[in-house]
Design a protein around this motif. Structure first.
Motif, PDB file in Angstrom:
ATOM      1  N   UNK A 169      -7.011  16.458  52.574  1.00 41.96           N
ATOM      2  CA  UNK A 169      -5.697  16.202  53.166  1.00 41.96           C
ATOM      3  C   UNK A 169      -4.707  15.711  52.115  1.00 41.96           C
ATOM      4  N   UNK A 170      -5.178  14.842  51.224  1.00 45.28           N
ATOM      5  CA  UNK A 170      -4.300  14.314  50.168  1.00 45.28           C
ATOM      6  C   UNK A 170      -3.825  15.418  49.239  1.00 45.28           C
ATOM      7  N   UNK A 171      -4.718  16.318  48.864  1.00 45.73           N
ATOM      8  CA  UNK A 171      -4.335  17.420  47.978  1.00 45.73           C
ATOM      9  C   UNK A 171      -3.319  18.337  48.662  1.00 45.73           C
ATOM     10  N   UNK A 194       2.405  20.111  49.350  1.00 38.80           N
ATOM     11  CA  UNK A 194       3.634  20.167  50.146  1.00 38.80           C
ATOM     12  C   UNK A 194       4.760  19.393  49.461  1.00 38.80           C
ATOM     13  N   UNK A 195       4.421  18.250  48.874  1.00 40.68           N
ATOM     14  CA  UNK A 195       5.422  17.443  48.167  1.00 40.68           C
ATOM     15  C   UNK A 195       5.959  18.182  46.949  1.00 40.68           C
ATOM     16  N   UNK A 196       5.084  18.881  46.231  1.00 43.77           N
ATOM     17  CA  UNK A 196       5.515  19.645  45.063  1.00 43.77           C
ATOM     18  C   UNK A 196       6.474  20.762  45.473  1.00 43.77           C
ATOM     19  N   UNK A 197       6.154  21.462  46.554  1.00 43.97           N
ATOM     20  CA  UNK A 197       7.047  22.518  47.032  1.00 43.97           C
ATOM     21  C   UNK A 197       8.385  21.939  47.489  1.00 43.97           C
ATOM     22  N   UNK A 198       8.340  20.749  48.098  1.00 42.95           N
ATOM     23  CA  UNK A 198       9.580  20.095  48.522  1.00 42.95           C
ATOM     24  C   UNK A 198      10.433  19.718  47.302  1.00 42.95           C
ATOM     25  N   UNK A 199       9.780  19.251  46.243  1.00 45.20           N
ATOM     26  CA  UNK A 199      10.499  18.941  45.013  1.00 45.20           C
ATOM     27  C   UNK A 199      11.132  20.197  44.417  1.00 45.20           C
TER      28      UNK A 199
END
Length: 481
Positions: free
Chosen positions: A433-435, A440-445
């Motif tokens: 889940x963390x990965x 998702x955070x990288x894509x948001x960035x």
């Protein structure tokens, strides 16, 4: 302009898929390499590390040489290295020869950038958006399809057949390039920058070694920190030299233009996000059901379930081109990043059923197809024609650094957040889940970075896709002799 545009596009896309296949061919084989080559698991990981480093070093050099000596000629040279490396790997009986062959294969990593540059040279402007979209996504398509193909061959045939297949495809691609791709009788010429190439290559070797082996050597260990420091120092020296030389390896004045700089930054972050679905889902599908979140699938089935992502990448290429033509490549990049955020966010919440993983794979593949199709247009509309290959190569290098970092971060998180199932230490559900949330955070960035890319490049009237050669060169400062 070529009289056979569709044939040219098909051949160059085949070349791109062929080269990207070899990057994932070895993944299903990694658990078996220590036994096959009589070595340790840590040493066997050099089969991946050698390819990454060789690719990182060759990408900017290949791009610059292509601009100087001719793109078709350098493309054929890259395919020759791929054939030689595949044969050496297939015939190897020891780790040293195997790693050497994988390094030779890695030299061909820059062919997608060369393919995009050749399309710019030989296609009419109205065909260029769709063609570059398909060519750019071939990198992801090959990576997605390579895992199930290699898993099938590794499980049901001799492992050496993997590399004979890669060599055979490269030979076929080389013949088709000779027959179809036009060549210039007079390459544009110029002077190569050997000192810049040496400094930049040394910096990349240090950086990729630190990123790919930091988990094994220790992230706070002296060797890892020393490599990071060495990479930083060499990059500073490289930047100072490139700003002073008349014909640099990488024109930093062009590379620091907002459209180029932000696109490369988004590519780096997006490359990080792209690879995680393959890394996570392949392991999750092979996890024992006793863990409560595994599927106990075979290596082949785990690889086969990566194929829908590759199919979606292909399907989204024309959609990316359509968005690029109507709204600009920035909009296509932002749309792709948004879809990837949704895909990983969905998987972080729901990953206990096969259909859930398939939905995520399809969403991530669709987002990659949209975004990767837009990146070449963003780059090429901001650089001179005589720097097309070098600029696309730098963008490709940024993606490669992102995927390498993703592999290292994923391995670190899955190894440190573990649990014991039936006497075996395996990644915990929290680790997966963390990965996925990290992806998702990288894509948001990447989405945030893309939002700051200028909507239109100033000082051109050639439209949102490509400036004309004269328009670009007219605004290009001439180097001081």
């Amino acid at each position: 302009m070529t009289s056979r545009p569709r044939t040219l596009i098909a051949v160059l896309v085949l070349v791109g898929i062929t080269v990207s296949l070899q990057q994932t061919f070895v993944i299903p084989l990694l658990p078996h390499l220590p036994t096959l080559l009589h070595t340790t698991p840590a040493n066997a990981s050099w089969a991946v590390t050698a390819t990454l480093i060789a690719g990182a070093v060759s990408i900017p050099i290949v791009g610059r040489l292509a601009d100087l000596w001719g793109k078709r000629r350098i493309l054929l040279a890259c395919l020759a290295f791929l054939i030689a490396g595949s044969a050496m790997t297939a015939l190897s009986a020891s780790l040293g020869w195997f790693v050497a062959g994988r390094a030779l294969q890695g030299i061909a990593a820059g062919v997608v950038s060369l393919g995009i540059s050749l399309l710019r040279d030989h296609l009419a402007p109205h065909r260029l958006a769709s063609a570059t979209s398909v060519m750019s996504t071939s990198l992801g398509v090959g990576a997605s399809l390579g895992i199930p193909l290699s898993a099938f061959l590794a499980q049901y045939a001799d492992w050496r057949l993997l590399f004979w297949t890669a060599g055979g495809l490269a030979a076929l691609a080389g013949v088709l390039v000779l027959l179809v791709v036009p060549g210039r009788s007079r390459p544009p010429g110029g002077r190569f920058d050997p000192l810049g190439a040496l400094m930049f290559s040394s910096a990349l070797v240090c950086l990729f070694l630190a990123v790919s082996k930091g988990g094994t050597w220790g992230w706070t260990g002296g060797v890892t920190l020393g490599l990071f420091a060495g990479a930083a120092a060499l990059l500073v020296l490289f930047g100072a030299w490139e700003l002073r030389t008349a014909q640099p390896l990488i024109d930093l004045r062009v590379s620091r233009r907002p459209q180029v700089l932000l696109t490369n930054a988004a590519s780096l972050v997006f490359g990080f996000s792209m690879l995680i679905s393959s890394l996570v889902f392949t392991q999750l599908l092979q996890m024992p059901t006793a863990a409560g979140y595994g599927f106990s699938e075979s290596m082949f089935v785990a690889g086969l379930l990566q194929a829908p992502g590759g199919v979606c990448m292909i399907a989204m290429s024309p959609v990316s081109a359509m968005i690029t033509v109507r709204f600009g490549p920035r909009a296509a990049l932002m749309a792709g990043a948004s879809v990837v955020v949704c895909g990983y966010g969905f998987a972080a919440l729901l990953h206990t059923e096969l259909w859930q993983l398939l939905v995520c794979s399809a969403l991530v593949g669709s987002g990659i197809g949209l975004a990767y199709g837009a990146m070449p247009s963003l780059i090429m509309s901001a650089v001179p024609v005589n720097q097309t290959a070098a600029a696309n190569s730098l963008n490709n290098l940024c993606r490669s650094l992102g995927t390498t970092t993703a592999s290292a971060v994923t391995g670190l998180l899955l190894a440190t957040m573990s649990t014991t199932v039936s006497g075996h230490v395996v990644p915990s559900r929290t680790a997966f889940t963390t990965v996925l949330l990290t992806a998702a955070s990288a894509a948001l960035l990447a989405l945030v970075i893309a939002a700051f890319i200028p909507r239109r490049r100033p000082a051109t009237t050639a439209g949102p896709l490509l400036a004309t050669p004269t328009a670009v060169q007219r605004h290009e400062p001439r180097p001081t002799p």
